[in-house]
Write an enzyme that holds these catalytic residues in place. Structure first.
Site, short mmCIF file in Angstrom:
data_model
loop_
_atom_site.label_atom_id
_atom_site.label_comp_id
_atom_site.label_asym_id
_atom_site.label_seq_id
_atom_site.Cartn_x
_atom_site.Cartn_y
_atom_site.Cartn_z
CD GLU A 1 98.87 11.47 64.46
OE1 GLU A 1 97.85 11.65 65.15
OE2 GLU A 1 100.02 11.81 64.85
CD GLU B 1 102.37 15.28 63.22
OE1 GLU B 1 102.06 15.14 64.43
OE2 GLU B 1 101.55 15.46 62.32
#
Lengths: 507, 507, 507, 507
Positions: B161, B278
């Protein structure tokens, strides 16, 4: 409408361990089997019996009595290769032998008569001296290996059902008395603190008590306990690989448990511990009732009350590893076992695991319930649908208990076994009764054999929690009431969780 | 009234393994924990994921990057004491790493910014050469230890991220591209057959796709797959030790899965495998929805269809051994895990075990069901109550399936998870939400966490078996239909068993 | 020539369990590790310690002290998520906590000073009330969970080595006394039967005894035992990832064990139990001597006699799962552990397993031997090469014991650990000191770590069996003398087995 | 003086798996035993055989052939209750059946003649049709349960040693040929890809090969392999519970392995796979040689070369759970097993574990050695003292190998089994030959049964490592030479560790 049973807060009695003092097993040679050992592991982990009793310690397939020739003469070696493996593994699993001395080694037998598919010889010893040597040798070896403190806790029973012609040649009472006399003396000669008893008679033979008491008194034979068996099934109606039978009322089992006390009153044997060294509904290893939920609900009141009548009552048997009527030809075959082959749990197995979850204090006991309390205050209630051995019972059965509890909140945790819950036999019927279930089918059966679990919260008022129980057909259930201390913090608000806006509706 | 879904006998598609290609884990150091290993054992036995992905391989608590002084100069040792223990144990349990390269070892970091309670450093390397040496050293060691054939099957993802300022200092896109460039080249320099990818971006950052595609094309950096994350929870409303959040509709998860394909169409990256590295409802490790049955029923359609949109989608995470927001202060705390602490199964865990019981052929798929068939002909049907992320759904939900079956008889075996079945969180609420359940309470919770099993027989007519399913609130269920070959012999008559005189009534 | 030691038949004393009363462990958070749990399983199976003591129960990574805000005010939750997991698993493995209260939770600390790589805070509490609440909360929780009868057997020690500036800010004696006062009172306020003690001082700080005794007497603080540590290594000579150190004579360890008794004579603390809550050769977790056979032979006389001087002496530590000086970068790294990573047994581990095989009666004890007898009459002899902490000792060492035995025949069963036997560290050196051994190398190391076994028959004459022992360099050995009852039958003749014609030659 | 064997760097052949293709077992009913299952687990973990062959699949105690009456007529059920348990457990442990069809179920037998204590019926079927149904039923069931792909890998052998009158009534060759004809056809009628063979003849019956080949050709019976047995012991000299026997030279075993090829040359059966479905030194289960180190050293060259002569040679048997001559009366009793009762390893067990550690490439083979290389370059050398079956051999035996190695340094890891190493039987003699060892004695025996491990470093020069081996009497040893990459850092100096000042002296 069901009346409410008001359960008192003070105990009315103690739940003794009589129900788990002993359990039965197939012949001792079978204790060498892997499925047997795995089954015993499970039984001990989830139930925890104290003693294990089975036939055939002295039979050829345990290999103790071993005559041979040397220097031109006959000698006998006592060999404990298998006996040691068996008792070592039992003790390792936390269970002790309830020793049954029998049957006759073929090298010591006076005749050829045998019992069962596996041919246990049921004739008196050809040579009393050699029998006494055998008994002495066995007992001495056990003490050498396990210590006298240990072996002193193993009751030793002389023979099995000598009152039946197929277990003792001619059901010869005098011959049995003689066997008892020399055997019990031999044992006490090794160590006077060992426990010996008999006569291990079958149901319907109460006429043996008087003569046994007389004989023992007359002969001065030692007796530390008396023993008998109890079954309630009627005659066998044979079909291939099985039988059908009727059952008497469950109370007749308790009457059988009580019979030794009644019959020995006033004799020298009055007051001795009574061991019911075998009991079950049917005395046949191929009677389908053993596999059913009916068997469990029928026996529930017997387990709940049996301790009032006997010091132990030993379910015959803990697993289906058993070969008296030849090798079973199907996974379900009406075997005696609490566990079927491959450790598959039957309803009556769960009745026993439920018993093992009860507390020591009895608060109430009735025709359909046994309310107990643990030392830590939680309640454990066994309930069952009462049945009479013939009809099926109603489709459901209700009871209502007003239970004394400490605080305002409680958790109600229930396990159910019935025609539709925790019932591998029913699942097996659904699968078309496969004789030899595939690996996939075994998985389904194991999954179906687990009791259904129900969990909920409940509130008490005025120290009373009202428990309404509806049982399915042939249900045995345990309900555990744990007092709850609420740790919910002020800021907790389940209605703020997505999907739980109307918490009341959800719970 | 519920309409009947006519399920065709011919498959309409194949159920890919995308749903179990990967699962998430707490930081890699936690893979050294006992509860973690026991949880992974259970997950692999009952579900069987292919890959495992978590943060922190390069962080200080795995101890790989180890600068030291010798002879007056700074040197770096690459130490794999813990990395080897971690990956050895994963492979032993049949699961492979999905390698995430991050975060920055403090000895190589250019700044002090950290993320999480456990302080993962999120700054670029102070020295690109030393970073490249580190990446090269790690990859070479893995190949030395496990072999290139093995390591080739481990995707390697660059960072996590980077589009968020708390995961990558300043969310600096150019710096990420530079990191990607030198890292991916270093990997391919070791072995060109290794798989590398990125950019592992969070939801709401689709504006990164274009620049990433441009950069990669321009720089000639290797890319074997693209990756992103997917969550549907709204902003956190904090309470002590937890948060409350709203949820978007479950379909938005699938839209997120699909986003890379949509955004990369027409670029050089079009057609690459997409990994959702995820996903979950909430992105918080302290959001109670994770523990609920609602979470399972909400995700059921996502698991049923996700494989149409991505090559893998990795549930974040397989167990509650997790410390991003400090150590949990209660056994239930809204953690990500399929399993709670002490391997306690949550409803979503069972959703996954149900998925693992499905067949490879899809016969039908709808808003509340997925009908599959195994190679051996048996059917496995996943069904669920459809929910939208906000309201609770009705108290029950019904569906009717007309199923194609081979013979006249079948076994219907059902496992249920709902507000009242297989729901440890509800049981925990019943127990007063104890932060630290006693041994007794843990036993109750484990027992309450098991799905309810129902087993019955059914008959088909004309090759069709009509299955009426009523689901409880928030239920996810699997129904397995096994064809039955009836082995009941002519002489079998259950009515002759005591208590079964009216067999029809009993069953 | 070696003189013969004539071992008397009557015991000269009893071997107390002081040597296994307690063992040390890395910080408590590490008790959550899988390798740790597996190591503890092995240690308990083969040695069986009674208590386990380590740092960091109150440190942040166990997560007990948890301040939070609610309703605008600061509150503290005591959370036992990890503490429960840790102590549950210890008790399950048959070992009890020796509780060390420390270090300071960061949320309660008055300063920032920390010790070790893992940053244990060593400053006094910022708020005495909150500290007392914490101590009280911990002790109450332990009693709630495990029962007062259990917790009463767990000694509770206040802090660790407060006399050292890196363990207690400023080594402030007055501040320690104050901490002791409020902590010990808090404990006794919960239950007066709990055991509390201190001051857990390091070697070379005997000047703390007088003031501690004075303070305790003056303040009326409760003290149930006193504690200190003992090590014999000299200053560290650093190399990367390790140190070299000298050792004092082994007797100095015993002198340290004895110091509390000597120093407290005549004070109010005279006669209290003495616990040496840490001891080893080196006090460093990266000192290679720990991995050697020399460490074992050096410590053998200390274990053999330590019980004369202290009520317990706790080897620091049972396994190499330990991180005080960062994560080890190599499987052998001079760690404290009896077991290395992956449960690899070091020579000193075997010294302890040999101790666990000794009998309770001491028949003789000398500079190189300890002769014991079991209740069943068999002898167990520990022997070692005496060393002085500096030179290597001779290439071999001999001793001769004249042992009292019951019958004419005995079995002599010997296990050896030396430079060439049961020595994983040496095998690791042979393998080129691989930092990260491959699976193959780990197998070799485990195989090489097993003591060498020698078995033979021996004959006694006149009730005396002469045992000649030759030890290799740095050997520790156990010799077990079991009386033999010969069951060889008359017809047995090994010379009739092919290859055994000259039996004498063969044996 | 010993000449040096110069081992070439290029392989001279491949070590086939013939030595572990198959191993023998006691009758199939014994596969239900716990000790058996535990033994098989150990054998499979440490050796890894491919197939398992034993008698009695069709005998009464496996319970397959089950005649019954219904509706007034005789029927036969094929019951697989035990067969399924047996084969399920074998496959679970990674070993497949080598199916032997025999002996005759009593309900199908034409006569009463039995073999062994356990009474296997050795008469032809009373009804050929019912026999064919039985064979067909068994094979069909196996395919139903395990799948044709699996069962196709199970060779099926018709009967056992029909050339001996005690295994086949009258040793009637024509009757055997008829049995073979109808059995092999029945099998192929189920599935033509199944493997069938015979005639499973005993040593000394090579005159059966010609007639068997003729018959098969004439009758068109299918044959996929031929089989025979091989033993080298002379006549039994009986003592109570045992025998003594002489042995022929070990080469005669290889001659027996080779006999089928020699005798079938030029016949229609030439070129078929040859399976030696039983071999050992003695053919008696009570011949003490089986328990000795002599047995291992005698068989070492047979295992090293057997694959040149036969496609498999099956050691008879893997464990002492065996009852052909009644139940053993002592833990050591001359049983066939690689493992004794309670999984006690005998020397020949270790010979097999040593074989399992060899590499696939053969570099050299001689009268006392077999040098192999693994794919990763390490060497594994089996060496033994050559013996001739009569004399004991010298007190020691030396050999010298010049081994090709890659680098300058190597680890030399050696495991030894001899009269004094890894020899439970010798330890048992030391203990006075206890028939029924106590728990303590069992521990000693297990400890004494482990091979001695020696580990050292070695240097090569010019790509050659000279290995001097001195073997003790009756030793079998494996030496593993692993190339070493030295990771010792510049700063490492063991002389700085206390006790290691003179490192050279220590190592």
């Amino acid at each position: 409408m069901t009346a409410t049973v008001a359960v008192p807060a003070e105990p009315i009695g103690t739940l003794s361990d009589a129900w788990r003092e002993c359990v039965g097993t197939g012949r001792l040679n079978l204790a060498l089997r892997h499925d047997y050992v795995e089954s015993l592991k499970r039984v001990q982990r989830e139930i925890g019996f104290k003693h294990l009793r089975g036939h055939g310690l002295l039979s050829d397939d345990v290999g103790i009595h071993r005559p041979y020739e040397h220097g031109g003469e006959r000698r006998v070696r006592h060999a404990f290769t298998y006996a040691d493996q068996i008792f070592d593994s039992w003790l390792e699993l936390g269970i002790r032998p309830f020793v049954e001395l029998g049957f006759m080694p073929s090298g010591l037998a006076s005749g050829d008569q045998t019992v069962f598919w596996w041919k246990g010889n049921v004739t008196p010893p050809a040579d009393e001296r050699e029998w006494v040597d055998l008994v002495t040798g066995v007992v001495r070896h056990l003490i050498d290996r396990y210590g006298i403190d240990e072996v002193r806790t193993w009751p030793i029973e002389v023979w099995n059902e000598p009152n039946l012609t197929h277990f003792w040649q001619g059901a010869d009472q005098a011959a049995y008395h003689r066997l008892y006399e020399i055997t019990s003396s031999a044992i006490k000669d090794v160590d006077a603190s060992l426990q010996v008893g008999g006569p291990a008679i079958s149901p319907g033979s109460d006429e043996w008590w008087g003569p046994f008491a007389d004989f023992v008194e007359r002969s001065g034979s030692p007796v530390d306990f008396v023993s008998r068996h109890a079954y309630t099934s009627g005659p066998s109606q044979h079909v291939p690989f099985g039988v059908y039978q009727t059952l008497a009322r469950p109370e007749t089992l308790l009457e059988q448990f009580d019979a030794p006390r009644r019959h020995l009153e006033g004799t020298a044997l009055a007051g001795l511990p009574t061991h019911i060294t075998e009991f079950n509904t049917s005395y046949r290893p191929d009677s389908p009732v053993h596999d059913t939920a009916y068997n469990a609900t029928y026996l529930a009141p017997v387990l709940a009350s049996g301790g009032d009548f006997a010091d132990s009552f030993s379910y015959w048997t803990f697993c289906d590893v058993f070969e008296e009527e030849n090798i079973p030809t199907s996974i379900f075959h009406g075997g005696f076992g609490l566990l079927g082959h491959r450790q598959l749990a039957k309803p009556t197995y769960h009745l026993y695991t439920f018993m093992a979850r009860l507390g020591a204090e009895i608060l109430a006991r009735g025709a359909d319930h046994l309310v107990t309390r643990h030392a830590d205050g939680r309640l454990a209630i066994l309930a069952w649908q009462p049945v009479d051995g013939t009809d099926a019972g109603a489709a459901s059965h209700s009871l209502r208990l007003a239970l004394p509890v400490a605080g305002p909140a409680a958790s109600v945790h229930r396990l159910r076994v019935s025609e539709t819950d925790g019932n591998a036999w029913n699942a097996w019927r659904d699968l078309g009764r496969p004789h030899h279930p595939t690996s996939r089918q075994l998985d389904l059966l194991h999954e179906a054999s687990r009791p259904t679990v129900e969990q909920r919260a409940a509130r008490a008022a005025g120290g009373i929690l009202n428990l309404d129980l509806t049982l399915s057909q042939h249900e045995v259930t345990i309900v555990e009431i744990d007092p709850v201390r609420d740790e919910t913090e002020a800021w907790i608000d389940d209605a703020r969780i997505p999907g739980y806006a109307q918490t009341a509706g959800v719970r």
